[in-house]
Design a protein around this motif. Sequence first.
Motif, mmCIF file in Angstrom:
data_model
loop_
_atom_site.group_PDB
_atom_site.id
_atom_site.type_symbol
_atom_site.label_atom_id
_atom_site.label_comp_id
_atom_site.label_asym_id
_atom_site.label_seq_id
_atom_site.Cartn_x
_atom_site.Cartn_y
_atom_site.Cartn_z
ATOM 1 N N TYR A 178 -4.976 5.393 -8.452
ATOM 2 C CA TYR A 178 -5.646 5.102 -7.182
ATOM 3 C C TYR A 178 -5.536 3.616 -6.879
ATOM 4 O O TYR A 178 -5.485 2.785 -7.790
ATOM 5 C CB TYR A 178 -7.122 5.509 -7.241
ATOM 6 C CG TYR A 178 -7.346 6.988 -6.982
ATOM 7 C CD1 TYR A 178 -7.840 7.435 -5.753
ATOM 8 C CD2 TYR A 178 -7.031 7.934 -7.951
ATOM 9 C CE1 TYR A 178 -8.028 8.795 -5.520
ATOM 10 C CE2 TYR A 178 -7.212 9.296 -7.706
ATOM 11 C CZ TYR A 178 -7.712 9.705 -6.495
ATOM 12 O OH TYR A 178 -7.888 11.041 -6.255
ATOM 13 N N ASN A 179 -5.478 3.288 -5.573
ATOM 14 C CA ASN A 179 -5.505 1.869 -5.210
ATOM 15 C C ASN A 179 -6.800 1.522 -4.495
ATOM 16 O O ASN A 179 -7.447 2.388 -3.886
ATOM 17 C CB ASN A 179 -4.266 1.462 -4.401
ATOM 18 C CG ASN A 179 -4.231 2.029 -3.011
ATOM 19 O OD1 ASN A 179 -5.085 1.721 -2.185
ATOM 20 N ND2 ASN A 179 -3.235 2.850 -2.724
ATOM 21 N N ASP A 197 3.099 9.631 -2.384
ATOM 22 C CA ASP A 197 3.346 9.348 -3.791
ATOM 23 C C ASP A 197 4.418 8.265 -3.802
ATOM 24 O O ASP A 197 5.568 8.504 -3.446
ATOM 25 C CB ASP A 197 3.847 10.609 -4.494
ATOM 26 C CG ASP A 197 4.150 10.383 -5.966
ATOM 27 O OD1 ASP A 197 4.826 9.387 -6.291
ATOM 28 O OD2 ASP A 197 3.743 11.202 -6.788
ATOM 29 N N ARG A 198 4.037 7.079 -4.187
ATOM 30 C CA ARG A 198 4.889 5.898 -4.030
ATOM 31 C C ARG A 198 6.260 6.084 -4.685
ATOM 32 O O ARG A 198 7.300 5.823 -4.075
ATOM 33 C CB ARG A 198 4.164 4.692 -4.625
ATOM 34 C CG ARG A 198 4.576 3.362 -4.056
ATOM 35 C CD ARG A 198 3.883 2.231 -4.803
ATOM 36 N NE ARG A 198 2.431 2.244 -4.618
ATOM 37 C CZ ARG A 198 1.762 1.326 -3.943
ATOM 38 N NH1 ARG A 198 2.412 0.326 -3.375
ATOM 39 N NH2 ARG A 198 0.458 1.376 -3.844
ATOM 40 N N ASP A 228 -2.729 7.258 -5.097
ATOM 41 C CA ASP A 228 -1.454 6.548 -4.983
ATOM 42 C C ASP A 228 -0.277 7.394 -5.449
ATOM 43 O O ASP A 228 0.871 7.035 -5.215
ATOM 44 C CB ASP A 228 -1.499 5.251 -5.804
ATOM 45 C CG ASP A 228 -0.489 4.216 -5.330
ATOM 46 O OD1 ASP A 228 -0.760 3.558 -4.307
ATOM 47 O OD2 ASP A 228 0.583 4.094 -5.964
ATOM 48 N N ASN A 229 -0.539 8.517 -6.101
ATOM 49 C CA ASN A 229 0.560 9.402 -6.520
ATOM 50 C C ASN A 229 0.122 10.855 -6.377
ATOM 51 O O ASN A 229 -1.063 11.164 -6.224
ATOM 52 C CB ASN A 229 1.010 9.092 -7.962
ATOM 53 C CG ASN A 229 -0.044 9.433 -8.999
ATOM 54 O OD1 ASN A 229 -1.214 9.644 -8.680
ATOM 55 N ND2 ASN A 229 0.362 9.491 -10.259
ATOM 56 N N LEU A 270 -3.962 -1.433 -8.558
ATOM 57 C CA LEU A 270 -3.976 -0.001 -8.850
ATOM 58 C C LEU A 270 -4.772 0.233 -10.128
ATOM 59 O O LEU A 270 -4.666 -0.539 -11.078
ATOM 60 C CB LEU A 270 -2.553 0.527 -9.050
ATOM 61 C CG LEU A 270 -1.557 0.358 -7.909
ATOM 62 C CD1 LEU A 270 -0.185 0.893 -8.333
ATOM 63 C CD2 LEU A 270 -2.031 1.059 -6.649
ATOM 64 N N SER A 296 0.863 -1.182 0.000
ATOM 65 C CA SER A 296 0.000 0.000 0.000
ATOM 66 C C SER A 296 0.895 1.226 0.000
ATOM 67 O O SER A 296 2.074 1.151 0.334
ATOM 68 C CB SER A 296 -0.894 -0.017 1.247
ATOM 69 O OG SER A 296 -1.506 1.231 1.459
ATOM 70 N N ASN A 297 0.313 2.356 -0.354
ATOM 71 C CA ASN A 297 1.077 3.607 -0.274
ATOM 72 C C ASN A 297 0.747 4.375 0.998
ATOM 73 O O ASN A 297 1.166 5.512 1.174
ATOM 74 C CB ASN A 297 0.800 4.491 -1.491
ATOM 75 C CG ASN A 297 -0.587 5.120 -1.453
ATOM 76 O OD1 ASN A 297 -1.559 4.466 -1.072
ATOM 77 N ND2 ASN A 297 -0.694 6.370 -1.847
ATOM 78 N N SER A 298 -0.014 3.762 1.918
ATOM 79 C CA SER A 298 -0.435 4.438 3.138
ATOM 80 C C SER A 298 0.401 4.001 4.331
ATOM 81 O O SER A 298 0.626 2.807 4.542
ATOM 82 C CB SER A 298 -1.912 4.150 3.428
ATOM 83 O OG SER A 298 -2.283 4.688 4.687
ATOM 84 N N ALA A 355 -0.455 9.122 3.549
ATOM 85 C CA ALA A 355 -0.203 8.344 2.344
ATOM 86 C C ALA A 355 0.775 9.119 1.475
ATOM 87 O O ALA A 355 0.857 10.347 1.580
ATOM 88 C CB ALA A 355 -1.506 8.077 1.582
#
Length: 435
Positions: free
Chosen positions: A276-277, A97-98, A269-270, A166, A53-55, A95
């Motif tokens: 988005y995830n 931006d990965r 997600d960014n 994603l 996850s990006n969170s 969260a």
Amino acid sequence: MSHRVTVIGGGLAGCEAAWQLAKRGIPVTLHEMKPAKKTPAHHTDLFGELVCSNSLRSDQLENAVGLLKEELRRLDSLILKCADDHRVAAGGALAVDRLGFAQAVTDAIRSHPLIEVVEGEVTAIPEEGEVIVASGPLTSDALAEAIAQRYPQSGYLHFYDAAAPLVTYESVDMESAYFASRYDKGTPDYINCPMSQEEYLAFWKELCAAKEANVHGFEDKNVFEGCMPVEVMARRGEQTLCYGPLKPRGLKDPKTGKEPFAVVQLRRDNSDGTIYNLVGFQTHLTWPEQKRVFTMIPALKNAEFLRYGVMHRNTYLDSPRMLDRYYRVKAEPRILFAGQVTGVEGYVESTASGCLAGLELARRLLGKPPVDFPQETAIGALALYVSNESVANFQPMNVNFGIMPPLGYRVKGKRNKNAELSKRSLEILNTLDAE
């Protein structure tokens, strides 16, 4: 400085440990097997790559992980600085931006004059010198075997973990979705995809029956509860998802003014908001089945999947029998472990273990006494839990207020009590010499 520390692994824990050592003047050799070799869950050559996850979860001090993040900020954590610098809107959560986050971590590590990066797989623990093993839950087979042989009492354990898909923002049908955050907490940053009871039941039935990818040795009972595949959760009962990731509470549909029967949430997600995830949709369904079943969600009927969910085996040590409160091997204290391989669960927890391991090793090499973070602090409570020999059936653990001592006085309301626990922790942290 004659000492040079070897750090194995360029993930969150390894990079944090290397940073804490280098900022105190200790030279570090950081070994990372990418780009020559990647695990099944990694997609880039960057350090600090986020997989599931990006969170980094809640950023509120009424939550234990929010407290742990604040403690790390005060300890000058590289990972938290990069996360704060690359945060994306996510209500009350932190969260990131990965790719921006991972690039920032990579740039900081590669540009530090006291950190030498050596690419290539490490297959054994060095026989001399101080070493921090932060090889992660996806430790390569060769290194895992070397650790098992060196410490036959370590009792390597494992569980299965999964990542969510994603999708592109432009492929989400916003005529069938709306922006909001649950309970109006924070700003309305989540895309909410409502489902009627009829739509949900059709989706649930197909999800339960969908074909799973073949993962060697996988059984539902070996799944880590904190990252459970959505189809495993669905099989627990018709309404289970409605009390979990699809809970509609506080998410009124502006078109009807009412809460839907179920809601699928999408989190940015960014930083551009183009990706988005699917929140809570960790899965190990086959990729064609993911597309077939997840596009039954009305707002995702035309979804473009940039990445499908994947599943992988996570390995961790029986740390209470093996490690002390500084993440040192009791039988061989020149060697420390950090990250999810120790049995801490979560991005922030992994960072915290790397921070503590790097900080303590640096102080020892500089002739300073250790910082005994007490159980009243989140970073201390986590380390003391991981090293607590009375924990018989050791399982991966997220930080939580339950592993911290109670206040000793009554406070009305859970949020107020948690806020007091956090206040106590930060007051204690301010009295400690952690330089």
